[in-house]
Design an enzyme around this catalytic site. Sequence first.
Site, PDB file in Angstrom:
ATOM      1  N   ASP A  39      50.776  12.554  33.008  1.00  0.00           N
ATOM      2  CA  ASP A  39      52.223  12.727  33.178  1.00  0.00           C
ATOM      3  C   ASP A  39      52.695  14.096  32.700  1.00  0.00           C
ATOM      4  O   ASP A  39      53.853  14.290  32.354  1.00  0.00           O
ATOM      5  CB  ASP A  39      52.968  11.618  32.424  1.00  0.00           C
ATOM      6  CG  ASP A  39      52.617  11.612  30.948  1.00  0.00           C
ATOM      7  OD1 ASP A  39      51.712  12.378  30.554  1.00  0.00           O
ATOM      8  OD2 ASP A  39      53.241  10.848  30.196  1.00  0.00           O
ATOM      9  N   HIS A 242      38.457  38.695  42.027  1.00  0.00           N
ATOM     10  CA  HIS A 242      39.410  37.776  41.397  1.00  0.00           C
ATOM     11  C   HIS A 242      38.786  37.064  40.195  1.00  0.00           C
ATOM     12  O   HIS A 242      38.960  35.861  40.006  1.00  0.00           O
ATOM     13  CB  HIS A 242      39.931  36.755  42.417  1.00  0.00           C
ATOM     14  CG  HIS A 242      40.779  37.381  43.478  1.00  0.00           C
ATOM     15  ND1 HIS A 242      41.091  36.762  44.656  1.00  0.00           N
ATOM     16  CD2 HIS A 242      41.383  38.592  43.536  1.00  0.00           C
ATOM     17  CE1 HIS A 242      41.857  37.559  45.393  1.00  0.00           C
ATOM     18  NE2 HIS A 242      42.044  38.680  44.730  1.00  0.00           N
ATOM     19  N   ASP A 259      43.262  43.653  34.961  1.00  0.00           N
ATOM     20  CA  ASP A 259      44.333  43.581  35.954  1.00  0.00           C
ATOM     21  C   ASP A 259      45.271  42.490  35.458  1.00  0.00           C
ATOM     22  O   ASP A 259      44.956  41.298  35.559  1.00  0.00           O
ATOM     23  CB  ASP A 259      43.745  43.242  37.333  1.00  0.00           C
ATOM     24  CG  ASP A 259      44.806  43.237  38.428  1.00  0.00           C
ATOM     25  OD1 ASP A 259      46.013  43.219  38.109  1.00  0.00           O
ATOM     26  OD2 ASP A 259      44.416  43.242  39.616  1.00  0.00           O
ATOM     27  N   ASP A 270      52.304  44.628  38.215  1.00  0.00           N
ATOM     28  CA  ASP A 270      50.907  44.436  38.643  1.00  0.00           C
ATOM     29  C   ASP A 270      50.145  45.718  38.278  1.00  0.00           C
ATOM     30  O   ASP A 270      50.278  46.719  38.978  1.00  0.00           O
ATOM     31  CB  ASP A 270      50.895  44.171  40.157  1.00  0.00           C
ATOM     32  CG  ASP A 270      49.516  43.819  40.683  1.00  0.00           C
ATOM     33  OD1 ASP A 270      48.576  43.679  39.882  1.00  0.00           O
ATOM     34  OD2 ASP A 270      49.388  43.690  41.922  1.00  0.00           O
ATOM     35  N   HIS A 349      38.961  46.140  49.710  1.00  0.00           N
ATOM     36  CA  HIS A 349      40.353  45.670  49.808  1.00  0.00           C
ATOM     37  C   HIS A 349      41.272  46.805  50.222  1.00  0.00           C
ATOM     38  O   HIS A 349      40.861  47.959  50.281  1.00  0.00           O
ATOM     39  CB  HIS A 349      40.806  45.007  48.498  1.00  0.00           C
ATOM     40  CG  HIS A 349      40.756  45.899  47.273  1.00  0.00           C
ATOM     41  ND1 HIS A 349      41.681  46.889  47.030  1.00  0.00           N
ATOM     42  CD2 HIS A 349      39.890  45.928  46.229  1.00  0.00           C
ATOM     43  CE1 HIS A 349      41.396  47.474  45.875  1.00  0.00           C
ATOM     44  NE2 HIS A 349      40.304  46.921  45.371  1.00  0.00           N
ATOM     45  N   HIS A 353      50.074  46.646  48.155  1.00  0.00           N
ATOM     46  CA  HIS A 353      50.866  45.586  48.787  1.00  0.00           C
ATOM     47  C   HIS A 353      52.285  45.703  48.260  1.00  0.00           C
ATOM     48  O   HIS A 353      52.532  46.341  47.234  1.00  0.00           O
ATOM     49  CB  HIS A 353      50.266  44.214  48.449  1.00  0.00           C
ATOM     50  CG  HIS A 353      49.968  44.031  46.981  1.00  0.00           C
ATOM     51  ND1 HIS A 353      50.934  43.668  46.071  1.00  0.00           N
ATOM     52  CD2 HIS A 353      48.834  44.218  46.255  1.00  0.00           C
ATOM     53  CE1 HIS A 353      50.395  43.607  44.859  1.00  0.00           C
ATOM     54  NE2 HIS A 353      49.120  43.950  44.936  1.00  0.00           N
ATOM     55  N   HIS A 360      52.198  39.491  45.448  1.00  0.00           N
ATOM     56  CA  HIS A 360      51.984  39.967  46.823  1.00  0.00           C
ATOM     57  C   HIS A 360      53.276  39.612  47.544  1.00  0.00           C
ATOM     58  O   HIS A 360      53.418  38.515  48.075  1.00  0.00           O
ATOM     59  CB  HIS A 360      50.772  39.292  47.467  1.00  0.00           C
ATOM     60  CG  HIS A 360      49.487  39.644  46.778  1.00  0.00           C
ATOM     61  ND1 HIS A 360      48.336  38.941  46.919  1.00  0.00           N
ATOM     62  CD2 HIS A 360      49.176  40.661  45.932  1.00  0.00           C
ATOM     63  CE1 HIS A 360      47.368  39.491  46.198  1.00  0.00           C
ATOM     64  NE2 HIS A 360      47.864  40.538  45.572  1.00  0.00           N
ATOM     65  N   GLU A 384      46.463  50.915  44.440  1.00  0.00           N
ATOM     66  CA  GLU A 384      45.362  50.379  43.645  1.00  0.00           C
ATOM     67  C   GLU A 384      43.983  50.565  44.279  1.00  0.00           C
ATOM     68  O   GLU A 384      43.323  49.589  44.622  1.00  0.00           O
ATOM     69  CB  GLU A 384      45.596  48.897  43.370  1.00  0.00           C
ATOM     70  CG  GLU A 384      45.951  48.053  44.584  1.00  0.00           C
ATOM     71  CD  GLU A 384      46.105  46.574  44.225  1.00  0.00           C
ATOM     72  OE1 GLU A 384      45.185  46.020  43.617  1.00  0.00           O
ATOM     73  OE2 GLU A 384      47.157  46.000  44.551  1.00  0.00           O
ATOM     74  N   TYR A 388      33.548  49.251  43.651  1.00  0.00           N
ATOM     75  CA  TYR A 388      32.826  48.136  43.023  1.00  0.00           C
ATOM     76  C   TYR A 388      31.359  48.260  43.419  1.00  0.00           C
ATOM     77  O   TYR A 388      31.009  48.029  44.577  1.00  0.00           O
ATOM     78  CB  TYR A 388      33.427  46.807  43.493  1.00  0.00           C
ATOM     79  CG  TYR A 388      34.942  46.818  43.368  1.00  0.00           C
ATOM     80  CD1 TYR A 388      35.566  46.490  42.175  1.00  0.00           C
ATOM     81  CD2 TYR A 388      35.738  47.252  44.439  1.00  0.00           C
ATOM     82  CE1 TYR A 388      36.948  46.553  42.048  1.00  0.00           C
ATOM     83  CE2 TYR A 388      37.121  47.327  44.323  1.00  0.00           C
ATOM     84  CZ  TYR A 388      37.720  46.980  43.124  1.00  0.00           C
ATOM     85  OH  TYR A 388      39.090  47.064  43.007  1.00  0.00           O
ATOM     86  N   ARG A 405      39.035  49.900  39.041  1.00  0.00           N
ATOM     87  CA  ARG A 405      40.269  49.900  39.831  1.00  0.00           C
ATOM     88  C   ARG A 405      41.352  50.516  38.964  1.00  0.00           C
ATOM     89  O   ARG A 405      41.368  50.313  37.741  1.00  0.00           O
ATOM     90  CB  ARG A 405      40.650  48.474  40.258  1.00  0.00           C
ATOM     91  CG  ARG A 405      41.938  48.403  41.055  1.00  0.00           C
ATOM     92  CD  ARG A 405      42.147  47.078  41.800  1.00  0.00           C
ATOM     93  NE  ARG A 405      42.285  45.918  40.954  1.00  0.00           N
ATOM     94  CZ  ARG A 405      41.354  45.003  40.772  1.00  0.00           C
ATOM     95  NH1 ARG A 405      40.187  45.114  41.389  1.00  0.00           N
ATOM     96  NH2 ARG A 405      41.557  43.967  39.974  1.00  0.00           N
ATOM     97  N   GLU A 407      45.534  50.750  39.090  1.00  0.00           N
ATOM     98  CA  GLU A 407      46.669  50.198  39.849  1.00  0.00           C
ATOM     99  C   GLU A 407      47.989  50.487  39.155  1.00  0.00           C
ATOM    100  O   GLU A 407      48.159  50.170  37.975  1.00  0.00           O
ATOM    101  CB  GLU A 407      46.490  48.677  39.997  1.00  0.00           C
ATOM    102  CG  GLU A 407      47.673  47.996  40.674  1.00  0.00           C
ATOM    103  CD  GLU A 407      47.433  46.519  40.956  1.00  0.00           C
ATOM    104  OE1 GLU A 407      46.686  45.880  40.191  1.00  0.00           O
ATOM    105  OE2 GLU A 407      48.016  46.018  41.932  1.00  0.00           O
TER     106      GLU A 407
HETATM  107  N1  GLY Z   1      46.722  41.411  40.724  1.00  0.00           N
HETATM  108  C1  GLY Z   1      46.653  41.150  42.106  1.00  0.00           C
HETATM  109  C2  GLY Z   1      46.500  42.372  42.892  1.00  0.00           C
HETATM  110  O1  GLY Z   1      46.259  43.426  42.345  1.00  0.00           O
HETATM  111  O2  GLY Z   1      46.691  42.385  44.082  1.00  0.00           O
HETATM  112 MN    MN Z   2      47.946  44.454  43.228  1.00  0.00          MN
HETATM  113 MN    MN Z   3      46.559  43.745  40.295  1.00  0.00          MN
END
Ligand code: GLY
Ligand code: MN
Ligand code: MN
Length: 442
Positions: A39, A242, A259, A270, A349, A353, A360, A384, A388, A405, A407
């Site tokens: 619950d 991820h 991240d 982000d 990637h 975004h 996103h 970003e 890798y 990365r 970003e």
């Molecule tokens: N943290 C999600 C992205 O960088 O798109």
């Molecule tokens: Mn991002």
């Molecule tokens: Mn990110």
Amino acid sequence: MATLTPLKTLRARRRCLAEFLGHGVAVIPTAREQLRNADTHYPYRWDSHFHYLTEFPEPEAVLVLVGGKKPRSLLFCRPLDGERERWEGRRFGPDRAREAFGVDEAYPINTLDEKLPPLLAGCETVYSLMGQDDAWDRRVQSWLQTLRAQVRSGVAVPQNWGDLRDHLGEMRLIKDERELQLMRRAADISVRAHRRAMKATRPGRFEYAIEAELLHEFRVHGAAGPAYPSIVAGGGNACILHYVDNQARLRAGDLLLIDAACEWQGYAADITRTYPVSGKFSPAQRDLYEVVLAAQQAALAQIKPGKRVSAYHDAAVQVLAQGLIDLNLCQGTLEGVVESGAYRRFYMHRTGHWLGRDVHDVGRYVDGEGRPRRLQKGMVLTVEPGLYVGAEDDIPEPFRNLGIRIEDDVVVTEKGHEVLTEAVPKTVEDIEVWMTQTRRRS
Ligand code: GLY
Ligand code: MN
Ligand code: MN
């Protein structure tokens, strides 16, 4: 205080949507509470579209907008209930909600099925967040079914059922001053969190302990929490895009990729930074890092009004591909590596975004002709790039298991752009100096 945004701004958003409806009616429910186990529920988070239009924070609420010559806004929400409020927390109730959130009318949520069919009768189109929640789709169907059963008494049934999300996405894509203020705050708190995490990083600590430093900073400044699950990835874990396990021990000689960012009053930041666990880059780590940093700078140079949204990704790819060739990780000419997509082995990637209420965020990426759309003042996006490099046999030893990365969050301004998240150290030199100095003091 009920709303953070002035009522006149919220009313203007609703008016703008009502104009789009023509002789239509829009039904916009907020998110459901989600059961976690037995619950116990997950912490509640309202629907982003609903909150953008109302800022009403409670679950079990629906906004109905009636278009046409005399647009109306109706909020359906939980009634006051002393007994339930003792257990679950205070409620606004329809009367107070009407005033506090500036809607024209407000009713108890349990009257929705009775009130909706008459509101829909005679309108051309019923609009909803189609396909977002099966149960709500069925509910709209049931109202239409109620009207269909009355056609012999002269009731006109809406002939169209439309999705609001594209239009709402376009409205939300351009941020107003108030939204930018909130996004700056989300960015500032997230910057502090990264600086704190950097300061706390040392060999032997666990990824989750560094995550705890981030969470501390989010909450101590009043943010709701992370805007998305924090990625705290040491060594080869950074190559899992991820990665959210955050259980491993940090090792000297590895890089750490973080991240993570918070949500402030409904708006996300982000941020990603990558830096050495022990404070100093190895030559191979530095070489690869410099490529990603140069790619980010090349991408940022493409962020200004009028540029197509694809331009910054393309600019980053050029720099990353050339860097991979220079480091012997890709073979051939720049054109060949870009055209064949060989660089995608290490960069799989896009370079960013839209960013806003959702990490996103909503909004189209193409224009009416199907081409990448042009950037406009008030859009917010991430930049970003990353690389890798796995541990396959053909990868030279010093480059194995390097995931990098970088970003940042960027607002498109009148003449160019503004980076909201610049204050987290980013150059090799700044990172090394910053980590040496802060860790000496701590
Ligand atoms: N943290 C999600 C992205 O960088 O798109
Ligand atoms: Mn991002
Ligand atoms: Mn990110």
